[in-house]
Design a protein around this motif. Structure first.
Motif, PDB file in Angstrom:
ATOM      1  N   LYS A  94       6.930 -12.257   1.453  1.00  0.00           N
ATOM      2  CA  LYS A  94       6.413 -11.646   0.214  1.00  0.00           C
ATOM      3  C   LYS A  94       7.562 -11.040  -0.588  1.00  0.00           C
ATOM      4  CE  LYS A  94       2.872  -8.802  -0.170  1.00  0.00           C
ATOM      5  NZ  LYS A  94       1.889  -7.806   0.273  1.00  0.00           N
ATOM      6  N   ILE A  95       7.545 -11.318  -1.901  1.00  0.00           N
ATOM      7  CA  ILE A  95       8.618 -10.770  -2.739  1.00  0.00           C
ATOM      8  C   ILE A  95       8.469  -9.251  -2.838  1.00  0.00           C
ATOM      9  CG2 ILE A  95       9.464 -10.694  -5.126  1.00  0.00           C
ATOM     10  CD1 ILE A  95       8.724 -13.768  -5.116  1.00  0.00           C
ATOM     11  N   MET A  96       9.575  -8.539  -2.617  1.00  0.00           N
ATOM     12  CA  MET A  96       9.526  -7.071  -2.637  1.00  0.00           C
ATOM     13  C   MET A  96       9.806  -6.560  -4.047  1.00  0.00           C
ATOM     14  SD  MET A  96      11.274  -6.184   1.016  1.00  0.00           S
ATOM     15  CE  MET A  96      10.812  -4.453   1.103  1.00  0.00           C
ATOM     16  N   ARG A  97       8.745  -6.475  -4.834  1.00  0.00           N
ATOM     17  CA  ARG A  97       8.910  -6.029  -6.221  1.00  0.00           C
ATOM     18  C   ARG A  97       9.411  -4.588  -6.271  1.00  0.00           C
ATOM     19  NH1 ARG A  97       3.148  -7.619  -7.008  1.00  0.00           N
ATOM     20  NH2 ARG A  97       3.153  -9.872  -7.264  1.00  0.00           N
ATOM     21  N   ARG A  98       8.928  -3.804  -5.294  1.00  0.00           N
ATOM     22  CA  ARG A  98       9.328  -2.398  -5.239  1.00  0.00           C
ATOM     23  C   ARG A  98      10.864  -2.278  -5.198  1.00  0.00           C
ATOM     24  NH1 ARG A  98      10.663   0.505  -1.018  1.00  0.00           N
ATOM     25  NH2 ARG A  98       9.980  -1.025   0.515  1.00  0.00           N
ATOM     26  N   LEU A  99      11.469  -3.173  -4.444  1.00  0.00           N
ATOM     27  CA  LEU A  99      12.919  -3.154  -4.289  1.00  0.00           C
ATOM     28  C   LEU A  99      13.611  -3.642  -5.573  1.00  0.00           C
ATOM     29  CD1 LEU A  99      14.820  -2.368  -2.064  1.00  0.00           C
ATOM     30  CD2 LEU A  99      14.832  -4.727  -1.260  1.00  0.00           C
ATOM     31  N   ASP A 152       0.495   0.851  -7.725  1.00  0.00           N
ATOM     32  CA  ASP A 152       0.707  -0.562  -7.410  1.00  0.00           C
ATOM     33  C   ASP A 152       1.677  -1.173  -8.420  1.00  0.00           C
ATOM     34  OD1 ASP A 152      -0.747  -0.811  -9.731  1.00  0.00           O
ATOM     35  OD2 ASP A 152      -2.604  -1.375  -8.729  1.00  0.00           O
ATOM     36  N   ASP A 153       1.742  -2.483  -8.477  1.00  0.00           N
ATOM     37  CA  ASP A 153       2.725  -3.140  -9.344  1.00  0.00           C
ATOM     38  C   ASP A 153       2.172  -3.548 -10.708  1.00  0.00           C
ATOM     39  OD1 ASP A 153       4.567  -2.973  -7.303  1.00  0.00           O
ATOM     40  OD2 ASP A 153       3.978  -4.893  -6.428  1.00  0.00           O
ATOM     41  N   LEU A 183     -11.680  -1.193  -2.855  1.00  0.00           N
ATOM     42  CA  LEU A 183     -11.314  -0.224  -3.893  1.00  0.00           C
ATOM     43  C   LEU A 183     -11.677   1.200  -3.473  1.00  0.00           C
ATOM     44  CD1 LEU A 183     -12.651  -2.153  -7.037  1.00  0.00           C
ATOM     45  CD2 LEU A 183     -10.288  -2.023  -6.258  1.00  0.00           C
ATOM     46  N   PHE A 184     -12.414   1.325  -2.364  1.00  0.00           N
ATOM     47  CA  PHE A 184     -12.904   2.647  -1.953  1.00  0.00           C
ATOM     48  C   PHE A 184     -12.267   3.075  -0.635  1.00  0.00           C
ATOM     49  CE2 PHE A 184     -15.929   0.445  -4.565  1.00  0.00           C
ATOM     50  CZ  PHE A 184     -16.325   1.405  -5.489  1.00  0.00           C
ATOM     51  N   ASN A 185     -12.086   4.388  -0.506  1.00  0.00           N
ATOM     52  CA  ASN A 185     -11.500   4.922   0.724  1.00  0.00           C
ATOM     53  C   ASN A 185     -12.097   6.297   0.986  1.00  0.00           C
ATOM     54  OD1 ASN A 185      -9.907   5.571   2.899  1.00  0.00           O
ATOM     55  ND2 ASN A 185      -7.963   5.607   1.767  1.00  0.00           N
ATOM     56  N   ASN A 186     -12.680   6.469   2.141  1.00  0.00           N
ATOM     57  CA  ASN A 186     -13.212   7.768   2.553  1.00  0.00           C
ATOM     58  C   ASN A 186     -14.136   8.382   1.495  1.00  0.00           C
ATOM     59  OD1 ASN A 186     -13.456   9.929   4.332  1.00  0.00           O
ATOM     60  ND2 ASN A 186     -11.811  11.075   3.330  1.00  0.00           N
ATOM     61  N   GLY A 187     -14.976   7.544   0.904  1.00  0.00           N
ATOM     62  CA  GLY A 187     -15.945   8.061  -0.075  1.00  0.00           C
ATOM     63  C   GLY A 187     -15.380   8.273  -1.475  1.00  0.00           C
ATOM     64  N   TRP A 188     -14.177   7.772  -1.738  1.00  0.00           N
ATOM     65  CA  TRP A 188     -13.588   7.884  -3.074  1.00  0.00           C
ATOM     66  C   TRP A 188     -13.324   6.494  -3.646  1.00  0.00           C
ATOM     67  CZ3 TRP A 188     -13.201  12.494  -5.448  1.00  0.00           C
ATOM     68  CH2 TRP A 188     -13.165  13.642  -4.651  1.00  0.00           C
ATOM     69  N   TYR A 189     -13.466   6.357  -4.955  1.00  0.00           N
ATOM     70  CA  TYR A 189     -12.949   5.174  -5.651  1.00  0.00           C
ATOM     71  C   TYR A 189     -11.469   5.463  -5.923  1.00  0.00           C
ATOM     72  CZ  TYR A 189     -11.477   2.332  -9.565  1.00  0.00           C
ATOM     73  OH  TYR A 189     -10.741   1.505 -10.383  1.00  0.00           O
ATOM     74  N   ILE A 190     -10.594   4.576  -5.456  1.00  0.00           N
ATOM     75  CA  ILE A 190      -9.152   4.787  -5.614  1.00  0.00           C
ATOM     76  C   ILE A 190      -8.689   4.022  -6.853  1.00  0.00           C
ATOM     77  CG2 ILE A 190      -6.882   4.600  -4.494  1.00  0.00           C
ATOM     78  CD1 ILE A 190      -8.837   6.485  -3.005  1.00  0.00           C
ATOM     79  N   THR A 191      -8.161   4.751  -7.813  1.00  0.00           N
ATOM     80  CA  THR A 191      -7.935   4.167  -9.142  1.00  0.00           C
ATOM     81  C   THR A 191      -6.705   3.265  -9.233  1.00  0.00           C
ATOM     82  OG1 THR A 191      -6.541   6.012  -9.840  1.00  0.00           O
ATOM     83  CG2 THR A 191      -8.915   6.235 -10.224  1.00  0.00           C
ATOM     84  N   GLY A 192      -5.731   3.457  -8.307  1.00  0.00           N
ATOM     85  CA  GLY A 192      -4.475   2.705  -8.455  1.00  0.00           C
ATOM     86  C   GLY A 192      -3.448   3.485  -9.258  1.00  0.00           C
ATOM     87  N   ASP A 193      -3.821   4.662  -9.763  1.00  0.00           N
ATOM     88  CA  ASP A 193      -2.879   5.516 -10.489  1.00  0.00           C
ATOM     89  C   ASP A 193      -2.451   6.671  -9.593  1.00  0.00           C
ATOM     90  OD1 ASP A 193      -3.110   3.982 -12.728  1.00  0.00           O
ATOM     91  OD2 ASP A 193      -4.334   5.405 -13.864  1.00  0.00           O
ATOM     92  N   ARG A 194      -1.229   7.158  -9.826  1.00  0.00           N
ATOM     93  CA  ARG A 194      -0.781   8.362  -9.140  1.00  0.00           C
ATOM     94  C   ARG A 194      -0.799   9.518 -10.127  1.00  0.00           C
ATOM     95  NH1 ARG A 194       0.491   7.866  -4.150  1.00  0.00           N
ATOM     96  NH2 ARG A 194       2.011   9.563  -3.998  1.00  0.00           N
ATOM     97  N   ALA A 195      -1.218  10.678  -9.626  1.00  0.00           N
ATOM     98  CA  ALA A 195      -1.388  11.813 -10.527  1.00  0.00           C
ATOM     99  C   ALA A 195      -1.278  13.116  -9.750  1.00  0.00           C
ATOM    100  CB  ALA A 195      -2.760  11.726 -11.194  1.00  0.00           C
TER     101      ALA A 195
END
Ligand code: WTA
Length: 584
Positions: free
Chosen positions: A561-566, A469-470, A442-454
């Protein structure tokens, strides 16, 4: 900002918001400086339930109403802080008698009734870990959660117990079912089969009102909430007793609780909002909390607001949109003038919702952003700060939020990226139950990555864009597509399934399933209904696909893997993006 309040006897007084200068507090904030907002035992020990209940039961709040319970049949009961102390002590004694000890998991599978408060807080008092299950869950969802956590006891009602009965043979660790029943349970002679059924009312009657609370460490695990990600089964988000500090302080400053307020959080305790802001945050502040058992219904809600003279109201965008849909006329039948501050969580709050609030309540809804993982509100709109319509607001004092790229580098202002938080806030999740590896991811480069875009604007306000994410948010409830897909493929007619969230004006998103049928089956309306029913029963009533599309096959990567994005891009007519991994 000041609010003028007129009480029942027509006395007027002016209320100052608890947070008067956001920027000033943010600049100099240190969590250590607010440690004395809550009560600690000697040697720095801390129990969240003690904070929520006992400290008030020994001061001027002793006879103050902590809980107003309005039952589904309209009956109203009130419980003071002293009552709550005794109820929670009794439940703690029930667990102690059963031999349940620190660290063991006790689950609540209950409707919105006072036993939720008794059992959740009573569990914390013995140092055990409390968890909740949304009452709409079906067998599969229950089995995943109870099984993964190796639950020792479940508190439930006869009605809901039937769903546990279907899976109990697959739960070797489940030792007790504590049954909250209106009728005494028939004594079963020579009962030996596991799990053993315990009569909640009987045991509570007999249990002592006194209990010596477990002196937990602030980092000891207090509660565990399962939530959905985009891949795999639901994960158990673990919170520590320390979370209560932030739940307390955010409720005080964001919800602006004052001693005379009547506060209503409409969220069910099956979700994090019902725990952090239905139980721990407000009780820790000595608030009077409304517990409304009934289902959503505009007239029912308005009459509850009127009847209980609710002043503070925490609800969700889908509910607001449904109230809007019910129209302005019916609001005029009710006296809603006691409301003084209103807020929302769970999904994007549309500007129309805020404008409508202003029109009918003369108050704007204040958006707040947070997650099961964050344990309390991290970004929000404060009573003392101008609202930018459509923005989630600004980070709470002590919270460093940023927008970062895929490598965890901060992005410039007004650029879309991952919403990220500097770890270390008091109510941050401590681990994922039994899955430290997944937790670390859940963490990257010292950040907690929430899964939201903003994005963050030039004034420091954050704007929600969407999920990275999905994960699906339907009526504000979090649903993992993998869980739905897993149940769909168990249906005899279905060979494979892909699930997405499809934007919906009322519910934010609805669940849409794409299914390929097994040989010998053909699409028809009866089959469609049967599939919906199947998901409701096996997974959850709220997690069924409202739309089903029958397809010949699903788009998959070469690794299968099913491509939900598509699926989503095609459904919404969006660009298909990179499809180089698509199998032929
Ligand atoms: C979404 C609920 C837009 C978001 C407390 C987040 C929001 C997820 C907002 C967490 C908001 C929550 N505006 N989206 N104000 N608040 N969300 O765990 O996608 O059920 O990551 O916690 O809800 O959902 P959860």
């Amino acid at each position: 900002m000041q609010t003028e309040i007129v009480t029942k006897d027509q006395t007027k007084f002016v209320l100052q918001p608890n947070l008067k200068d956001y920027e000033a507090l943010y600049k100099n904030f240190d969590w250590k400086n607010v440690h004395n907002e809550i009560e600690w035992f000697d040697n720095g020990e801390l129990n969240a339930a003690y904070n929520a209940v006992d400290r008030h039961a020994k001061n001027h709040n002793k006879n103050k109403v902590a809980l107003i319970y309005e039952a589904a049949n309209g009956k109203i009961d009130k419980y003071t802080y002293l009552d709550l102390k005794h109820m929670t002590n009794k439940f703690a004694n029930v667990l102690k008698k059963l031999g349940i000890v620190k660290g063991e998991r006790v689950f609540l599978f209950l409707p919105r009734i006072p036993a939720v408060y008794a059992s959740f807080l009573g569990t914390l008092k013995v140092g055990a870990i409390a968890s909740t299950l949304f009452s709409a869950f079906g067998e599969e969802a229950l089995l995943d959660r109870l099984g993964n956590s190796k639950a020792k006891a479940v508190v439930t009602t006869p009605d809901l117990k039937q769903r546990i009965d279907k899976i109990k043979d697959k739960l070797p660790d489940l030792t007790y079912i504590i049954l909250v029943n209106n009728e005494p349970i028939q004594k079963i002679e020579g009962q030996s089969a596991m799990p053993i059924t315990i009569d909640y009312n009987e045991e509570m009657k007999e249990a002592s009102k006194e209990f010596e609370i477990e002196k937990t460490h602030p980092e000891d695990h207090a509660f565990l909430l399962y939530t959905s990600g985009s891949t795999g089964k639901s994960k158990g988000v673990v919170h520590a007793h320390m979370a209560v500090l932030q739940q307390h302080y955010t409720h005080k400053l964001i919800h602006d609780i004052h001693p005379e307020d009547i506060y209503w959080c409409t969220a069910d305790h099956g979700w994090v909002t019902g725990i952090s802001y239905g139980i721990l945050g407000p009780l820790s502040n000595g608030a009077t909390v409304l517990l409304y058992e009934g289902r959503f219904d505009p007239e029912g809600w308005y009459s509850a607001l009127e009847r209980h003279e609710v002043t503070l109201w925490y609800t969700a965008p889908t509910a607001i949109r449904m109230l809007m849909k019910a129209g302005e006329e019916i609001t005029k039948k009710y006296n809603l003038s006691h409301l003084r501050h209103i807020y929302s969580v769970g999904e994007p709050l549309n500007p129309e919702g805020i404008r409508w609030g202003l029109k009918v309540f003369n108050l704007p809804f204040h958006d707040t952003w947070w997650q099961t993982e964050t344990g309390s509100m991290l970004i929000s709109n404060y009573p003392c700060m101008p609202i930018k319509l459509g923005s989630m607001g600004k980070p709470f004092p002590g919270i460093v939020a940023a927008v970062v790229d895929d490598t965890g580098q901060e992005l410039p202002t007004n650029t879309e990226g991952h919403l990220a938080i500097k770890p270390g806030w008091p109510s941050m999740l401590r681990t994922l139950w039994g899955d430290e590896e997944r937790y670390k991811k859940l963490f990257n480069n010292g950040w907690y990555i929430t899964g939201d875009r903003a994005r963050k604007d030039e004034d420091g306000y954050f704007w929600y864009i969407g999920r990275a994410d999905d994960v699906i948010k339907t009526s504000g409830e979090r649903v993992g597509p993998f869980e739905v897909e897993s149940v769909l493929v168990e249906h005899p007619a279905i060979a494979e399934a892909g699930v997405i969230g499809k934007p919906d004006e009322l519910r934010g998103e609805i669940i849409k399933a794409f299914v390929a049928l097994r040989a010998g089956y053909t699409p028809n309306p009866e089959l469609e209904e049967d599939i919906k029913k199947f998901v409701k029963q096996h997974l959850a009533a709220h997690a069924y696909p409202r739309e089903i599309a029958f397809v010949d096959k699903l788009p998959k990567t070469r690794s299968g893997k099913i491509m939900r994005r598509l699926l989503r891009a095609r459904e919404l007519g969006l660009p298909e993006g990179d499809i180089s991994t698509l199998e032929d």
